[in-house]
Design an enzyme around this catalytic site. Structure first.
Site, mmCIF file in Angstrom:
data_model
loop_
_atom_site.group_PDB
_atom_site.id
_atom_site.type_symbol
_atom_site.label_atom_id
_atom_site.label_comp_id
_atom_site.label_asym_id
_atom_site.label_seq_id
_atom_site.Cartn_x
_atom_site.Cartn_y
_atom_site.Cartn_z
ATOM 1 N N GLN A 115 36.334 48.491 33.778
ATOM 2 C CA GLN A 115 36.857 47.224 34.302
ATOM 3 C C GLN A 115 35.846 46.105 34.094
ATOM 4 O O GLN A 115 34.750 46.143 34.652
ATOM 5 C CB GLN A 115 37.166 47.386 35.788
ATOM 6 C CG GLN A 115 37.595 46.113 36.488
ATOM 7 C CD GLN A 115 37.985 46.354 37.935
ATOM 8 O OE1 GLN A 115 38.988 46.999 38.219
ATOM 9 N NE2 GLN A 115 37.199 45.861 38.870
ATOM 10 N N SER A 118 33.358 41.693 37.238
ATOM 11 C CA SER A 118 32.176 41.047 37.803
ATOM 12 C C SER A 118 31.218 40.550 36.730
ATOM 13 O O SER A 118 31.057 41.170 35.676
ATOM 14 C CB SER A 118 31.434 42.009 38.725
ATOM 15 O OG SER A 118 32.222 42.345 39.849
ATOM 16 N N SER A 151 31.516 50.056 35.986
ATOM 17 C CA SER A 151 31.489 51.511 36.164
ATOM 18 C C SER A 151 31.947 52.228 34.901
ATOM 19 O O SER A 151 32.987 51.886 34.320
ATOM 20 C CB SER A 151 32.391 51.910 37.334
ATOM 21 O OG SER A 151 31.985 51.286 38.526
ATOM 22 N N GLU A 235 43.974 49.015 43.927
ATOM 23 C CA GLU A 235 42.710 49.736 44.070
ATOM 24 C C GLU A 235 42.719 50.685 45.252
ATOM 25 O O GLU A 235 42.052 51.707 45.226
ATOM 26 C CB GLU A 235 41.555 48.743 44.232
ATOM 27 C CG GLU A 235 41.011 48.244 42.924
ATOM 28 C CD GLU A 235 39.654 47.604 43.091
ATOM 29 O OE1 GLU A 235 38.695 48.092 42.492
ATOM 30 O OE2 GLU A 235 39.567 46.610 43.811
#
Length: 383
Positions: A115, A118, A151, A235
């Site tokens: 993903q 951020s 991640s 999520e």
């Protein structure tokens, strides 16, 4: 709500336990394990039927699978980002072509995802992303920028990236949701971030002219914010209940440590242990209530606040009950391996980040205040 497991669910539970018992032992390589799950149709139980190679299951059966998986000691999933985040997003916003291209490899455990949200200057404040995607003459997008805390980026085949496609836009306007292949040497660099636990699940990812195809923009150019917010809503769901199974096992280890060291004889420690147990039961029922559709718009934020603080307190309690021995690692120190951690030490150190990642506590409280309680929006620039 009336949430219970029926006879069909218990039959399903028996099937799940039998399959896991026959496959978990010896499962080491996580990528091989994903393909093993995919071959038996266990990836994508919550998806609709659509020829993607997945089984379908009721909501209660999905809960059964998640809980039994957590209890079985099976390897940590490396495909959950594709299964739990990307797939529901494509089912909600993707084109038929995108679903046909990307869902079958996820269901088969063949393609792993990460993903790209951020950034160093845009973590919880996601609307501040600076990564840019520019449309070029051949119809593709060229992506430049940096993502952080990504991640499993070092293992992923693809990354879904929130990037700014309108250079004149501000905040949540002018963003797009792009599907980007990670195998682009010289255009994408992944740098693992070593944590104080000694592990490196997170990464920095640098995009230097990486390409994405125009047909791999989900939801249309400029609608990235809507798609990204929809994804965040996926999520926290059935997986929360599986997470709580893991929490219960950690709590059991803390109780056992307290009994071994004699800390359990302290009435204050006993009260803290009971509080952790009672709060975990409360979180379970809250999660079940939310799954039943009776939760409010801020249910996921409430859940995040609850479990993040609970897990941090458990880590602190794990150190408290062990006393001085909590400061000593299980192995001998060496220059090549500075220190090792046992399970409870890892719990304590890793849980320090619980109230930050996935949306900090401050962000969750702001969401609840503004979107649920209807309080005035927080002034920008005020600390």
């Amino acid at each position: 709500m009336d949430f219970g497991f029926g006879a069909e669910d218990e039959v399903f539970r028996g099937e799940v336990r039998e399959w896991l018992a026959g496959h978990v032992d010896g499962a080491q390589d996580r990528r091989v394990w994903e393909r093993t799950l995919g071959k038996s149709g266990w990836i994508g139980l919550g998806w609709p039927e659509g020829g993607y190679g997945n089984r379908t299951a009721t909501l209660t059966q999905q809960v059964v699978w998640a809980e039994e998986y957590a209890r079985s000691g099976a390897p940590a999933r490396s495909g959950h980002i594709g299964e739990k985040l990307l797939a529901p997003t494509l089912l909600a916003h993707g084109s038929d072509e995108q679903k046909a291209r990307f869902l079958p490899p996820v269901a088969a455990g063949e393609e792993l995802w990460c993903q790209g949200y951020s950034e160093p200057g845009a973590g919880s404040d996601l609307a501040g992303v600076r990564t840019r995607a520019t449309r070029v003459e051949d119809g593709t997008y060229r992506i430049s920028g940096q993502k952080i805390w990504t991640s499993l980026a070092h293992e992923a085949d693809w990354c879904f990236v929130l990037a700014r496609t309108d250079p004149e836009s501000r905040r949540h306007h002018g963003l797009s949701f792009l599907l980007v292949p990670m195998d682009q040497p010289g255009r994408i660099e992944v740098r693992p971030i070593r944590q104080m636990t000694g592990t490196s699940e997170f990464n920095e990812v640098f995009f230097d002219g990486a390409h994405a195809r125009a047909e791999h923009v989900v939801g249309g150019e400029g609608r990235g914010w809507q798609v990204a917010m929809s994804l965040l809503g996926f999520e926290r769901g059935v997986s929360t209940l599986a997470q709580q199974v893991g929490f219960a096992e950690e709590l059991t280890r803390v109780v056992q440590a307290a009994a071994r060291t004699g800390a359990v004889s302290d009435p204050v420690v006993r009260a803290l242990l009971v509080r952790q147990w009672a709060e975990l039961r409360t979180m379970r029922w809250n999660a079940l209530r939310t799954l039943g559709g009776s939760g409010d718009a801020g249910a996921s934020s409430v859940a995040k606040l609850l479990w993040a603080g609970w897990h941090q307190r458990l880590g602190e309690l794990a150190m408290l009950v062990r006393g001085a021995e909590a400061t000593v690692g299980p192995g001998d120190w060496s220059p090549s391996s500075p220190y090792e951690l046992d399970a409870l030490q890892h719990l304590f150190l890793f849980s320090r980040a619980d109230t930050v990642y996935g949306g900090s506590d401050q962000i969750q409280r702001t969401i609840i205040a503004e979107r649920v309680l209807g309080l005035p929006r927080e002034p920008k620039g005020v600390v």
